[in-house]
Design a protein around this motif. Structure first.
Motif, short mmCIF file in Angstrom:
data_model
loop_
_atom_site.label_atom_id
_atom_site.label_comp_id
_atom_site.label_asym_id
_atom_site.label_seq_id
_atom_site.Cartn_x
_atom_site.Cartn_y
_atom_site.Cartn_z
N GLN A 165 -23.16 24.90 29.44
CA GLN A 165 -23.27 26.12 28.43
C GLN A 165 -22.78 25.84 27.14
O GLN A 165 -22.03 25.01 26.82
CB GLN A 165 -22.24 27.17 29.18
CG GLN A 165 -22.83 27.74 30.43
CD GLN A 165 -21.62 28.58 31.06
OE1 GLN A 165 -20.92 29.23 30.30
NE2 GLN A 165 -21.94 29.31 32.21
N TYR A 168 -19.14 26.23 26.17
CA TYR A 168 -18.21 25.39 27.07
C TYR A 168 -17.22 24.42 26.20
O TYR A 168 -17.63 23.71 25.51
CB TYR A 168 -18.81 24.54 28.10
CG TYR A 168 -18.05 23.88 29.33
CD1 TYR A 168 -17.48 24.64 30.22
CD2 TYR A 168 -17.63 22.59 29.17
CE1 TYR A 168 -16.91 23.94 31.18
CE2 TYR A 168 -16.59 21.71 30.08
CZ TYR A 168 -16.35 22.67 30.96
OH TYR A 168 -15.17 21.94 32.13
N SER A 171 -15.93 29.17 25.91
CA SER A 171 -16.41 30.63 26.42
C SER A 171 -17.32 29.96 27.68
O SER A 171 -18.18 29.27 27.26
CB SER A 171 -17.26 30.98 25.16
OG SER A 171 -17.90 32.14 25.62
N GLU A 173 -19.38 31.44 31.19
CA GLU A 173 -20.01 32.71 31.69
C GLU A 173 -20.02 32.08 33.09
O GLU A 173 -20.88 31.22 33.52
CB GLU A 173 -21.49 33.10 31.25
CG GLU A 173 -21.20 33.94 29.90
CD GLU A 173 -22.74 34.30 29.61
OE1 GLU A 173 -23.44 34.70 30.61
OE2 GLU A 173 -23.05 34.36 28.37
N TRP A 174 -18.87 32.53 34.05
CA TRP A 174 -18.89 32.18 35.22
C TRP A 174 -20.00 32.62 36.21
O TRP A 174 -20.03 33.84 36.10
CB TRP A 174 -17.57 32.29 35.82
CG TRP A 174 -16.51 31.46 35.32
CD1 TRP A 174 -15.59 31.80 34.29
CD2 TRP A 174 -16.17 30.13 35.31
NE1 TRP A 174 -14.99 31.04 33.99
CE2 TRP A 174 -15.24 29.57 34.63
CE3 TRP A 174 -16.84 29.11 36.32
CZ2 TRP A 174 -14.44 28.47 34.54
CZ3 TRP A 174 -16.39 27.64 36.25
CH2 TRP A 174 -15.20 27.55 35.37
#
Length: 179
Positions: A165, A168, A171, A173-174
């Protein structure tokens, strides 16, 4: 005040009996004459008047003790009836200092925290996948189990792509785990 270091010295020879310290373990002593004890290597321990004190064995309770610190040498002078005199037993020199602030462990960096979370989520996925995959491998999986297995594998695949990402590890987004 709290004792942070203690040096026990044998009166007859000036030898160090034992040491409790803040990391100093290579102290040496000299006994140049009656009632004279020199301690070298106390670097890192608080010199007087801020902290050095002493306790003598009760056999030496009638002695007077003075402590000085000069050019890296802690000098202990002992007298009995005003005359220099060796200790009959021993002396404990100690450093009393204010309570040290509590040690605070540094916070792990964002990459380390992200890796921990990723490992935890991956472990959860592996744990969910294993029995479902077993059911498929032995031809006993139901349609529902096969669908659940596929969902968990997609989730695990999405986890493997988290480090790719753009934001990463700052920040993330799981992916959402299957219900």
């Amino acid at each position: 005040m709290t004792t942070r270091a203690a040096i026990n010295i044998l009166g007859s020879t000036g030898e160090v009996i034992d040491i409790t310290s803040l990391g100093v373990s290579n102290l040496t002593t000299q006994h140049p004459g009656p009632g004279q004890y020199l301690v070298l290597g106390t670097l890192g321990m608080v010199p007087p008047p801020l902290g050095w004190g002493h306790v003598v064995n009760q056999l030496d309770a009638d002695c007077s003790v003075s402590i000085s610190f000069n050019e890296g040498v802690l000098a202990v002078s002992v007298a009995r009836d005003g005359e220099p005199s060796d200790l009959l037993h021993s002396i404990t020199l100690h450093v009393a200092v204010e309570e040290l602030p509590p040690m605070v462990a540094p916070e792990p960096d964002k990459a380390e925290l992200a890796q921990r979370e990723l490992s935890s989520r991956r472990s959860d996925a592996d744990h969910a996948i294993a029995p479902l995959q077993d059911a498929v491998d032995v031809d006993e999986a139901t349609e529902s189990e096969m669908a659940t297995l596929k969902a968990w594998k997609k989730y695990r695949l999405a986890l493997s792509r988290v480090p790719d990402q753009a934001g990463y590890p700052l920040s993330i987004e799981w992916p959402v785990a299957p219900a």
